[in-house]
Design an enzyme around this catalytic site. Structure first.
Site, mmCIF file in Angstrom:
data_model
loop_
_atom_site.group_PDB
_atom_site.id
_atom_site.type_symbol
_atom_site.label_atom_id
_atom_site.label_comp_id
_atom_site.label_asym_id
_atom_site.label_seq_id
_atom_site.Cartn_x
_atom_site.Cartn_y
_atom_site.Cartn_z
ATOM 1 N N ASP A 23 49.067 95.174 7.950
ATOM 2 C CA ASP A 23 49.829 96.369 8.324
ATOM 3 C C ASP A 23 51.317 96.043 8.445
ATOM 4 O OD1 ASP A 23 51.010 98.574 9.515
ATOM 5 O OD2 ASP A 23 49.461 98.827 11.044
ATOM 6 N N LYS A 53 57.523 102.634 21.323
ATOM 7 C CA LYS A 53 56.204 102.002 21.385
ATOM 8 C C LYS A 53 56.298 100.536 21.810
ATOM 9 C CE LYS A 53 52.104 101.452 18.420
ATOM 10 N NZ LYS A 53 51.570 101.813 17.081
ATOM 11 N N ASP A 75 48.133 108.963 14.984
ATOM 12 C CA ASP A 75 48.713 107.629 14.824
ATOM 13 C C ASP A 75 50.087 107.689 15.480
ATOM 14 O OD1 ASP A 75 50.013 105.317 14.024
ATOM 15 O OD2 ASP A 75 49.869 105.703 11.873
ATOM 16 N N GLU A 105 44.193 100.351 15.586
ATOM 17 C CA GLU A 105 44.707 100.794 14.283
ATOM 18 C C GLU A 105 43.939 100.194 13.104
ATOM 19 O OE1 GLU A 105 48.883 99.977 14.701
ATOM 20 O OE2 GLU A 105 49.083 101.540 16.229
HETATM 21 P P1 ADP Z 1 55.087 102.258 11.656
HETATM 22 O O1 ADP Z 1 53.638 101.943 11.549
HETATM 23 O O2 ADP Z 1 55.905 101.136 12.197
HETATM 24 O O3 ADP Z 1 55.349 103.535 12.372
HETATM 25 P P2 ADP Z 1 55.174 103.112 8.842
HETATM 26 O O4 ADP Z 1 53.845 102.638 8.443
HETATM 27 O O5 ADP Z 1 55.398 104.576 8.894
HETATM 28 O O6 ADP Z 1 55.675 102.433 10.174
HETATM 29 O O7 ADP Z 1 56.207 102.450 7.806
HETATM 30 C C1 ADP Z 1 57.544 102.822 7.769
HETATM 31 C C2 ADP Z 1 58.268 101.922 6.790
HETATM 32 O O8 ADP Z 1 57.738 102.097 5.472
HETATM 33 C C3 ADP Z 1 59.747 102.220 6.709
HETATM 34 O O9 ADP Z 1 60.482 101.015 6.768
HETATM 35 C C4 ADP Z 1 59.889 102.866 5.348
HETATM 36 O O10 ADP Z 1 61.173 102.665 4.777
HETATM 37 C C5 ADP Z 1 58.817 102.137 4.567
HETATM 38 N N1 ADP Z 1 58.433 102.847 3.339
HETATM 39 C C6 ADP Z 1 57.992 104.114 3.232
HETATM 40 N N2 ADP Z 1 57.778 104.430 1.927
HETATM 41 C C7 ADP Z 1 58.102 103.331 1.201
HETATM 42 C C8 ADP Z 1 58.116 103.028 -0.211
HETATM 43 N N3 ADP Z 1 57.774 103.934 -1.111
HETATM 44 N N4 ADP Z 1 58.504 101.790 -0.573
HETATM 45 C C9 ADP Z 1 58.868 100.881 0.350
HETATM 46 N N5 ADP Z 1 58.892 101.095 1.661
HETATM 47 C C10 ADP Z 1 58.517 102.321 2.095
HETATM 48 MG MG MG Z 2 51.685 102.015 11.804
#
Ligand code: ADP
Ligand code: MG
Length: 618
Positions: free
Chosen positions: A211, A87, A24, A187
């Site tokens: 998402d 990205k 991913d 995705e």
């Molecule tokens: P992407 O798909 O854009 O790479 P992610 O799916 O990894 O992103 O999501 C990252 C986001 O999720 C960040 O903003 C992070 O702060 C948030 N996040 C991670 N854990 C938690 C949580 N327990 N509660 C709220 N937000 C969270």
């Molecule tokens: Mg993602």
């Protein structure tokens, strides 16, 4: 971990070259996963703790490249040399990103508006592909260390709305990182797979995948049947995510501290500190009711209910996108069988509650939302490795693909929502006598005129042996592979002359552009149809003008002066009609000319046959 398989042909033992990994490649975080003892797992860091690799690349003074958590530290202290959110730039031209370039803390270079963007770091230039390759290389090393062997084959996920450019760029990044990218997977499709949705080919269901990541929000509505994942609709917001939740907390705290944003931005270490505390507070509030921390030596606090009030407008924005997607798919919430939650920000209980309320059903959130896409990618990889037989997972093409024909018309060869991989073809001919070259221009989009669609590329089939117009038979084939990458082949059947290209489009389109292209096609359907009518009539008329003039030249001896003159007049009238926008007028002129000349043509034919017979000996 070495595995062996038996070659069924000769019974020899073969060592599996390597396993296929699932990746991913996220805007905020990236992960790598594989199938371990029959189950998909994400690979953690050396401490065995964190499976997330922040998608951040830092170029240190000593030219070292640092990726992930260690790079994150430099976001505020050295923003010019620290690249995040790359990205967003994949497969895009400067023109595509001109209006969002203010978002980035680093330099995006404007050399030529139509070519792909570059990022300037110190005195060096990098493409988004190279930067993504650094992230992929880190993931590759991470899994190789766990497995103790080299890996070279991967499945990488991309958003459902990614176009050919963006998919190709992702594939190139894999190649650069030493990975053979066997498949690019959407995705939401991967997320569904992680829940086992779609693994049974006999099931048929419609699901919504919500998402919410760090900086982007996507909603996709998929219909799954016979192992095909059809994207019915996508919507989203490229600037909505967990970062905005953090910002909402930061603003609230600034008020508490009696500070403004200018003061904050002038103090780098304070910016860093408050941002880290805000994210910590947000995460804590997903499981507790209160958070207390320290910023600039002062206590700051946040309750869950106050946080929920702060983010309510942001959550509402995502819901509006969901409503839009439902509307685009022409489905009511009752037609959605399952709602799958993806992305770290869906851990926020208020988000889960709001989504469940909108879709009127409990959401699927039992698989870790950070990992769900990577886990699904590993499952897809396992399918490709042949470990789950009888299963072929397919996606569909989001926009129609076709070529330009005479008059600038779009001739669709592979229609939108066709399943991928697929192959289709059609035969064409030349429109001018002795035409040696045929330009084949490939377009993507839903409009009738190519000028309103997006050009993917073009090539010239040259060296066609001179023949009268209409005689060459040119077969054009479109082959769309499983990643949605297009190969176009052209072959002149009479001479066997052939040529082909892989479409590597010169610049990309954003998801907004894609949505606009679809919307435009609906709004302009009526006027497009009218223009198409005129252009088709004009093409027919031009062919007739060509053959009419040729007829006069070749048969001057058997036509009376009156007949020649009348034919010339009618040809002239037809020519004038083609210069109007009136398709009925053109058709009328065609008919009049045909009516008048067809007895003449018959007579000419008879004379020519007689002549031929006279000359031939029996
Ligand atoms: P992407 O798909 O854009 O790479 P992610 O799916 O990894 O992103 O999501 C990252 C986001 O999720 C960040 O903003 C992070 O702060 C948030 N996040 C991670 N854990 C938690 C949580 N327990 N509660 C709220 N937000 C969270
Ligand atoms: Mg993602």
């Amino acid at each position: 971990m070495a595995t062996f398989t038996i070659n069924m042909k000769d019974g020899s033992l073969q060592k599996d070259r390597d396993i296929i990994i699932g990746i991913d490649l996220g805007t905020t975080n990236s992960l790598v996963a594989y199938i371990k003892d029959g189950e998909a797992v994400c690979v953690p860091d050396e401490q065995g703790k964190n499976v997330l690799v922040p998608s951040i690349v830092h170029f240190a003074d000593n030219a070292a490249v640092i990726v992930g958590d260690a790079a994150r530290e430099y976001l505020i202290s050295d923003p010019g040399n620290t690249i995040y959110s790359v990205k967003r730039l994949m497969g895009k031209s400067y023109k595509d990103v001109a209006d969002i370039k203010g978002f980035f803390g680093y330099k995006i270079i404007d050399e030529d508006t139509d070519s792909l963007v570059k990022i300037k770091v110190g005195e060096r230039f990098f493409t988004p592909i190279e930067l993504s390759a650094h992230i992929l290389r880190t993931l590759k090393v991470r899994i190789e260390q766990i497995l103790g062997s080299e890996v070279s084959r991967a499945v990488i996920t991309v958003p459902a709305y990614f176009n050919d450019n963006q998919r190709q760029a992702t594939r190139d990044a894999g190649k650069l990182a030493g990975l053979d990218v066997l498949r690019i997977v959407n995705e939401p499709t991967a997320a569904a797979l992680a829940y086992g949705i779609g693994l049974d080919p006999s099931e048929r269901e419609t699901i919504a995948v919500y998402d919410l990541g760090g900086g982007t929000f996507d909603i996709s509505i998929l219909q799954i049947h016979d192992g095909i994942f059809e994207v019915l609709a996508t919507s989203g917001d490229t600037f909505l995510g967990g970062d905005d939740f953090d910002k909402a907390i930061i603003h609230d705290w600034l008020d508490q501290l009696g500070m403004n944003e200018v003061q904050l931005h002038s103090n780098k270490s304070l910016s860093q500190e408050i941002r880290l505390q805000a994210e910590m507070a947000k995460k804590a509030l997903s499981s507790t009711d209160n958070f207390t921390g320290m910023v600039a030596g002062e206590a700051v606090s946040m309750t869950r209910s106050h946080f929920e009030t702060l983010i309510a407008p942001l959550v509402e924005r995502s819901l509006n996108n969901c409503r839009q997607a439902l509307q685009d798919a022409q489905l009511g919430v009752d037609k959605i069988d399952k709602v799958v939650m993806v992305g770290g920000s869906t851990r926020v209980p208020a988000v889960q509650k709001a989504v469940a309320a909108l879709f009127e059903k409990p959401v699927f959130n039992s698989v870790d939302p950070d990992q769900v896409v990577a886990l699904g990618a590993a499952i897809q990889a396992d399918v490709l490795a042949g470990n789950r037989r009888d299963l072929l997972l397919l996606d569909v093409t989001p926009l129609s693909l076709g070529i330009e024909t005479v008059g600038g018309l779009m001739d669709v060869i592979i229609p939108r929502n066709n399943k991928v991989p697929s192959k289709a073809g059609r035969q064409y001919t030349t429109s001018v006598d002795g035409q040696k070259n045929l330009r084949i221009s490939v377009y993507q989009g839903e409009r009738d005129l190519v000028e309103n669609n997006r050009k993917l590329g073009e090539f010239v089939l040259g060296g066609i042996p001179p023949m009268p117009a209409g005689l060459p038979k040119i077969d054009i084939q479109f082959i769309l592979n499983a990643d949605g990458i297009l190969t176009v082949k052209a072959k002149e059947l009479r001479s066997g002359l052939a040529q082909e290209i892989d479409i590597r489009p010169s610049y990309g389109i954003s998801e907004e552009d894609m949505a606009r292209m679809l919307l435009d096609s609906i709004q302009h359907a009526q006027s497009d149809m009218k223009i198409r009518g005129v252009l088709e009539a004009r093409n027919e008329a031009n062919n007739l003008l060509l053959s009419g003039n040729k007829f006069l030249q070749q048969n001057a001896s058997i036509l009376s002066p009156e007949e020649t003159e009348q034919t010339q007049t009618l040809l002239q009238q037809l020519k004038e009609a083609t210069q109007t926008e009136d398709k009925d007028l053109i058709h009328q002129a065609i008919e009049t000319l045909n009516d008048y000349t067809s007895p003449l043509a018959h007579r000419a034919m008879d004379v020519n046959i007689l002549k031929a017979m006279k000359g031939s000996k029996i």
